[in-house]
Motif scaffolding. Structure first.
Motif, PDB file in Angstrom:
ATOM      1  N   ASP A  47       0.825  -1.228  -0.007  1.00  0.00           N
ATOM      2  CA  ASP A  47      -0.018  -0.076   0.033  1.00  0.00           C
ATOM      3  C   ASP A  47       0.929   1.161   0.148  1.00  0.00           C
ATOM      4  OD1 ASP A  47       0.720   0.222   2.658  1.00  0.00           O
ATOM      5  OD2 ASP A  47      -0.755  -0.926   3.260  1.00  0.00           O
ATOM      6  N   ARG A  48       0.152   2.463   0.019  1.00  0.00           N
ATOM      7  CA  ARG A  48       0.918   3.810  -0.182  1.00  0.00           C
ATOM      8  C   ARG A  48       1.773   3.718   1.215  1.00  0.00           C
ATOM      9  NH1 ARG A  48      -0.009   7.741  -3.734  1.00  0.00           N
ATOM     10  NH2 ARG A  48      -1.931   6.847  -4.097  1.00  0.00           N
ATOM     11  N   HIS A  49       1.383   3.696   2.338  1.00  0.00           N
ATOM     12  CA  HIS A  49       1.959   3.581   3.671  1.00  0.00           C
ATOM     13  C   HIS A  49       3.240   2.998   3.579  1.00  0.00           C
ATOM     14  CE1 HIS A  49      -1.399   5.937   4.897  1.00  0.00           C
ATOM     15  NE2 HIS A  49      -2.053   4.986   4.698  1.00  0.00           N
ATOM     16  N   GLN A  50       3.275   1.752   3.101  1.00  0.00           N
ATOM     17  CA  GLN A  50       4.552   0.975   3.269  1.00  0.00           C
ATOM     18  C   GLN A  50       5.461   1.585   2.203  1.00  0.00           C
ATOM     19  OE1 GLN A  50       4.406  -3.161   1.687  1.00  0.00           O
ATOM     20  NE2 GLN A  50       5.542  -3.721   3.679  1.00  0.00           N
ATOM     21  N   ALA A  51       5.028   2.029   1.101  1.00  0.00           N
ATOM     22  CA  ALA A  51       5.887   2.524  -0.173  1.00  0.00           C
ATOM     23  C   ALA A  51       6.500   3.685   0.508  1.00  0.00           C
ATOM     24  CB  ALA A  51       5.004   2.767  -1.034  1.00  0.00           C
ATOM     25  N   ARG A  52       5.798   4.695   1.172  1.00  0.00           N
ATOM     26  CA  ARG A  52       6.592   5.782   1.815  1.00  0.00           C
ATOM     27  C   ARG A  52       7.367   5.371   2.824  1.00  0.00           C
ATOM     28  NH1 ARG A  52       0.887   9.318   2.544  1.00  0.00           N
ATOM     29  NH2 ARG A  52       0.468   9.982   0.602  1.00  0.00           N
ATOM     30  N   ASP A  53       7.161   4.422   3.460  1.00  0.00           N
ATOM     31  CA  ASP A  53       8.255   3.984   4.659  1.00  0.00           C
ATOM     32  C   ASP A  53       9.370   3.584   3.736  1.00  0.00           C
ATOM     33  OD1 ASP A  53       6.396   4.478   6.596  1.00  0.00           O
ATOM     34  OD2 ASP A  53       5.761   2.407   7.174  1.00  0.00           O
ATOM     35  N   GLY A  54       9.368   2.844   2.701  1.00  0.00           N
ATOM     36  CA  GLY A  54      10.451   2.503   1.950  1.00  0.00           C
ATOM     37  C   GLY A  54      11.180   3.529   1.374  1.00  0.00           C
ATOM     38  N   GLU A  60      11.442   6.614   2.561  1.00  0.00           N
ATOM     39  CA  GLU A  60      12.132   7.238   3.572  1.00  0.00           C
ATOM     40  C   GLU A  60      13.536   6.424   3.912  1.00  0.00           C
ATOM     41  OE1 GLU A  60       9.667   7.778   7.029  1.00  0.00           O
ATOM     42  OE2 GLU A  60       8.386   9.331   5.903  1.00  0.00           O
ATOM     43  N   ALA A  61      13.130   5.198   3.714  1.00  0.00           N
ATOM     44  CA  ALA A  61      14.392   4.350   4.230  1.00  0.00           C
ATOM     45  C   ALA A  61      15.446   4.408   3.038  1.00  0.00           C
ATOM     46  CB  ALA A  61      14.053   2.897   4.166  1.00  0.00           C
ATOM     47  N   SER A  62      15.035   4.675   1.624  1.00  0.00           N
ATOM     48  CA  SER A  62      15.960   4.801   0.556  1.00  0.00           C
ATOM     49  C   SER A  62      16.822   5.829   0.742  1.00  0.00           C
ATOM     50  CB  SER A  62      15.266   4.646  -0.707  1.00  0.00           C
ATOM     51  OG  SER A  62      14.551   3.308  -0.860  1.00  0.00           O
ATOM     52  N   VAL A  63      16.380   7.213   0.987  1.00  0.00           N
ATOM     53  CA  VAL A  63      16.786   8.449   1.013  1.00  0.00           C
ATOM     54  C   VAL A  63      17.779   8.585   2.574  1.00  0.00           C
ATOM     55  CG1 VAL A  63      15.023   9.471  -0.473  1.00  0.00           C
ATOM     56  CG2 VAL A  63      14.897   9.624   1.842  1.00  0.00           C
ATOM     57  N   LYS A 100      16.231  11.331  -4.870  1.00  0.00           N
ATOM     58  CA  LYS A 100      14.942  11.979  -4.868  1.00  0.00           C
ATOM     59  C   LYS A 100      13.885  10.742  -5.286  1.00  0.00           C
ATOM     60  CE  LYS A 100      15.386  16.205  -4.343  1.00  0.00           C
ATOM     61  NZ  LYS A 100      15.042  16.973  -3.194  1.00  0.00           N
ATOM     62  N   VAL A 101      13.182  10.238  -4.085  1.00  0.00           N
ATOM     63  CA  VAL A 101      12.201   8.941  -4.252  1.00  0.00           C
ATOM     64  C   VAL A 101      10.984   9.481  -4.301  1.00  0.00           C
ATOM     65  CG1 VAL A 101      12.097   6.687  -3.430  1.00  0.00           C
ATOM     66  CG2 VAL A 101      14.154   7.773  -3.238  1.00  0.00           C
TER      67      VAL A 101
END
Length: 285
Positions: free
Chosen positions: A44-51, A53-56, A63-64
């Motif tokens: 979902d969008r929330h898990q993607a946002r956590d990912g 934040e972890a990427s940057v 920019k992610v």
């Protein structure tokens, strides 16, 4: 999508949560692989946002963005390396009247469907940078308290991201499918929240897909300003449905119109007349 194939994601595994760093490699949380994009599928969008934040983390130039995938019905991350802003020839400086009224002007929420005014991303990045300069300084003019959301498909984001930037600019990414950018922009806006903070909704697009959004915005008390573009050899991109809803419509020409034979002949006649009558030329000066 095959769920039997899993790849490492930017998220750390739960087994590492709460543990101190031991010097061993951090174990990554494994996610299903989307066969259409080859990217990790976030549920979902929330898990993607956590990912994201972890990427940057620790990467200031990375920019992610997240985007919904119509194939696997999940979400993916789109990574781009930040580049310096594209500079264009300086335009005429804003007048004092323009700059002095910025603080008291309407607060604007600006949606930019950048693929529509550029005819499917046919414009160059430099042309888009010049267009962005016009939007900021002239039509409609963007103040520091305004908020700008730019939507585009993955490939278009990579092409134009350096051309449209600013402290109050946010990009949303759509899938590389027809109307992917439109869906991403419409999903990103919460009209009720926008109506509480802003006075005007600016839609930089002529696509009829935004007509219903414009009607709902007016019902919540927002005024609607639609900005479209025109090239010398093409018509405006503004649909009739969206034009009927807009309170204000602005047309920006991406390229100046070429002179017709009649205009060229008229200019030549004036030039010849001025050479024959220098007194008239001096008086006009």
């Amino acid at each position: 999508m095959s769920r039997s194939t899993r790849i490492n994601s930017a998220l750390t595994s739960r087994r590492n949560a709460g543990r101190r760093h031991t010097g061993r490699p951090t174990r990554r949380h494994r996610l299903p692989l989307c066969q259409a994009t080859g990217l990790a599928r976030y549920r979902d969008r929330h898990q993607a946002r956590d990912g994201a934040e972890a990427s940057v983390a620790g990467e200031c130039r990375l920019k992610v963005s997240t985007f919904a995938c119509p194939d696997c019905r999940g979400f993916h991350l789109e990574e781009t390396r930040a580049r310096g802003p594209i500079t264009v020839a300086p335009m005429a400086a804003p007048t004092e009247v323009f700059t002095s009224t910025l603080a008291s002007r309407k607060r604007r929420y600006v949606l930019v469907d950048i693929e529509n005014p550029t005819r499917g991303a046919q414009a160059t990045a430099r042309e888009v940078a010049a267009f962005w300069s016009i939007l900021k300084q002239q039509a409609p003019g963007i103040a520091p308290h305004d908020h700008v959301v730019v939507g585009a498909a993955r490939a278009v984001v990579r092409k134009y991201r350096a051309a449209i930037c600013g402290a109050n600019v946010k990009w949303v990414v759509g899938a590389d499918v027809p109307d992917g950018a439109d869906h991403a922009l419409l999903a990103a806006i919460d009209l009720h929240r926008v109506a509480k903070t802003f006075d005007e909704l600016v839609i930089v697009s002529g696509d009829h897909a935004f007509a219903d959004l414009a009607r709902r915005a007016k019902a919540l008390g927002l005024t609607v300003h639609v900005v479209t573009t025109e090239r010398p050899d093409q018509r405006s991109t503004l649909s009739r449905e969206l034009a009927a809803v807009a309170d204000t419509r602005t047309l920006v020409r991406l390229r100046p119109r070429s002179l017709t034979r009649e205009n060229v002949a008229a200019i030549q006649r004036v030039a010849r007349a001025s050479r024959r009558h220098p007194v008239v030329q001096a008086a006009a000066a």
